[in-house]
Design an enzyme around this catalytic site. Sequence first.
Site, short mmCIF file in Angstrom:
data_model
loop_
_atom_site.label_atom_id
_atom_site.label_comp_id
_atom_site.label_asym_id
_atom_site.label_seq_id
_atom_site.Cartn_x
_atom_site.Cartn_y
_atom_site.Cartn_z
N HIS A 1 24.99 53.53 46.49
CA HIS A 1 23.78 53.68 45.67
C HIS A 1 23.68 55.11 45.14
CE1 HIS A 1 21.16 50.05 47.04
NE2 HIS A 1 22.30 49.70 46.51
N TYR B 1 10.87 52.13 46.82
CA TYR B 1 9.82 52.65 47.70
C TYR B 1 8.51 52.56 46.91
CZ TYR B 1 13.34 54.68 50.83
OH TYR B 1 14.37 54.86 51.73
N PRO C 1 11.01 55.94 59.91
CA PRO C 1 12.20 55.52 59.15
C PRO C 1 12.13 55.72 57.64
CG PRO C 1 10.99 53.61 59.97
CD PRO C 1 10.32 54.79 60.55
N LYS D 1 16.66 58.61 58.14
CA LYS D 1 17.38 59.71 58.79
C LYS D 1 17.82 59.44 60.23
CE LYS D 1 17.57 62.52 55.46
NZ LYS D 1 18.59 61.86 54.70
N TYR E 1 17.50 63.31 50.77
CA TYR E 1 17.76 61.89 51.04
C TYR E 1 19.26 61.65 51.24
CZ TYR E 1 16.99 56.86 50.78
OH TYR E 1 16.91 55.53 51.08
C1 LIG Z 1 13.27 48.77 65.33
C2 LIG Z 1 13.95 49.97 64.72
C3 LIG Z 1 14.17 50.05 63.34
C4 LIG Z 1 14.82 51.16 62.78
N1 LIG Z 1 15.03 51.24 61.42
C5 LIG Z 1 15.63 52.33 60.90
C6 LIG Z 1 15.87 52.45 59.52
O1 LIG Z 1 15.53 51.57 58.74
N2 LIG Z 1 16.49 53.59 59.06
C7 LIG Z 1 16.89 54.59 59.92
O2 LIG Z 1 17.47 55.60 59.50
N3 LIG Z 1 16.68 54.49 61.22
C8 LIG Z 1 16.07 53.39 61.71
N4 LIG Z 1 15.88 53.31 63.04
C9 LIG Z 1 16.38 54.40 63.83
C10 LIG Z 1 17.88 54.25 64.11
O3 LIG Z 1 18.20 52.91 64.28
C11 LIG Z 1 18.16 55.09 65.33
O4 LIG Z 1 17.91 56.43 64.98
C12 LIG Z 1 19.58 54.93 65.88
O5 LIG Z 1 19.72 53.68 66.49
C13 LIG Z 1 19.87 56.03 66.89
O6 LIG Z 1 21.09 55.77 67.54
P1 LIG Z 1 21.32 56.20 69.05
O7 LIG Z 1 22.71 55.84 69.35
O8 LIG Z 1 20.85 57.59 69.23
O9 LIG Z 1 20.29 55.32 69.90
P2 LIG Z 1 20.21 53.74 70.13
O10 LIG Z 1 20.72 53.01 68.95
O11 LIG Z 1 18.81 53.47 70.59
O12 LIG Z 1 21.23 53.48 71.32
C14 LIG Z 1 20.92 53.83 72.65
C15 LIG Z 1 21.67 52.90 73.58
O13 LIG Z 1 21.45 53.32 74.93
C16 LIG Z 1 21.26 52.18 75.73
N5 LIG Z 1 20.54 52.59 76.93
C17 LIG Z 1 19.25 52.96 77.04
N6 LIG Z 1 18.94 53.29 78.29
C18 LIG Z 1 20.07 53.13 79.02
C19 LIG Z 1 20.39 53.32 80.40
N7 LIG Z 1 19.48 53.72 81.30
N8 LIG Z 1 21.66 53.07 80.81
C20 LIG Z 1 22.61 52.65 79.92
N9 LIG Z 1 22.35 52.45 78.61
C21 LIG Z 1 21.10 52.70 78.17
C22 LIG Z 1 20.49 51.23 74.82
O14 LIG Z 1 20.59 49.88 75.24
C23 LIG Z 1 21.18 51.46 73.49
O15 LIG Z 1 22.26 50.59 73.28
C24 LIG Z 1 15.22 52.22 63.61
C25 LIG Z 1 14.99 52.16 65.00
C26 LIG Z 1 14.35 51.06 65.55
C27 LIG Z 1 14.08 51.02 67.05
#
Ligand SMILES: Cc1cc2nc3c(=O)[nH]c(=O)nc-3n(C[C@H](O)[C@H](O)[C@H](O)COP(=O)(O)OP(=O)(O)OC[C@H]3O[C@@H](n4cnc5c(N)ncnc54)[C@H](O)[C@@H]3O)c2cc1C
Length: 387
Positions: A72, A200, A291, A295, A381
């Site tokens: 995009h 948006y 969101p 980011k 962005y």
């Molecule tokens: C519902 C939702 C919608 C979103 N929509 C957007 C969006 O549209 N755009 C955007 O940019 N961002 C969005 N986000 C944010 C984005 O998805 C996150 O920033 C991203 O997932 C971060 O990745 P991460 O690997 O840091 O954490 P996560 O993806 O949360 O991964 C963490 C992992 O750790 C595991 N875990 C947790 N505790 C333990 C433990 N004690 N032992 C072992 N494993 C554990 C979890 O099961 C998970 O698999 C959204 C988040 C959510 C919750």
Amino acid sequence: MRTRVGIIGAGPAGLLLSHLLHLAGIESVVLETRDRAYVEARQRAGVVEHGVARLLRHSGLGERMDREGITHDGIELRFDGRSHRVDFSDLCGRSVEIWAQTEIVKDLTARRLADGGQVLFGARATAIEGIETDSPRVRHTLEGREEVLECDYVAACDGFHGIGRRSLPEGVVRTFERLYPFSWLGVLADVPPSCEELVYARHERGFALHSMRSEEVSRLYLQVPNGTDPDDWPEERVWEELAERMAVPGWELRRGPLTSKGLTPMRSLVTEPMSHGRLYLAGDAAHIVPPTGAKGLNLALHDVALLAEGLRARYTHGGTGALENYSAAALRRVWRAEHFSYWMTTLLHTSGDAFDHRLQLSHLEYLASSRAASTQLAENYTGLPHP
Ligand SMILES: Cc1cc2nc3c(=O)[nH]c(=O)nc-3n(C[C@H](O)[C@H](O)[C@H](O)COP(=O)(O)OP(=O)(O)OC[C@H]3O[C@@H](n4cnc5c(N)ncnc54)[C@H](O)[C@@H]3O)c2cc1C
């Protein structure tokens, strides 16, 4: 069990860190509390910044994104019944990739397992110990047994609800937080997108976003009050509200069956520092953004690129400078993204306050008429180069 880097969480941050360490010849073990099917199906982000897309390509993970994702070159802002396109390519020479987090996680998991990586699903970390010593440990449960993972370093990539952030000692850690009085009702629909780029929309009834996962699947969001029950939003009501909030002359919203519906609360949070002793936080474990600025996923992947580089330097020539600088370097990007996400959120969501309403319209008109104002949006962005 012993490894060099113990990683908690097989989300995008934990999996990419493990992959980048593997490319640098550094062994790691990933502990993930959920099963593989659950992690791969979790619906979340979908916009990949320019620099993160390059990182995925450089680490051998861009092939499917380039084949099946969509590039995009801009977004559309809608307000007051009219529309303004922010042309990223023209304003800052960059673009973004529309490529779902679920697909990134699937590719990473498959790649780690194909490379012989240790990703232990169903392994729940319960305590991180000894972070101020040279041999920290992660206690975890696996198949009903209590286990210990001994390592040189621990990377907590365990998201907002994990144990990583809570394992930093009190007195060392400081948390900055802002809560918002609204949430997003997000739906996934089996219908081709009604627009070529993300829309948006700011409307008196609340914010709406039209996004997409592919040429056949639309992802749409509505601003709703906190505590809203998604069951109070049957399909018909969702489509009516989206059509009203996004309406501009000559445009029609395509409708189709909804395949998922969920509520996302909005929060800004930063933990400082992002490391202490031998424990390093990355991604949502350290920071949360609303969101609106797309980011969260991007920050998580930037964090682990920095952390992997620090660990690579440490294991190849013993230099610890990059590891010591990890928290400060990551936080510079984090705070920029926090500001941008807060700004996009307050610009586009309605608060019911008449003064806020006038300010928002004034700023949106400024964006529509000023190249300088639009350039700031485009730069942030698509992702700023690393400071
Ligand atoms: C519902 C939702 C919608 C979103 N929509 C957007 C969006 O549209 N755009 C955007 O940019 N961002 C969005 N986000 C944010 C984005 O998805 C996150 O920033 C991203 O997932 C971060 O990745 P991460 O690997 O840091 O954490 P996560 O993806 O949360 O991964 C963490 C992992 O750790 C595991 N875990 C947790 N505790 C333990 C433990 N004690 N032992 C072992 N494993 C554990 C979890 O099961 C998970 O698999 C959204 C988040 C959510 C919750």
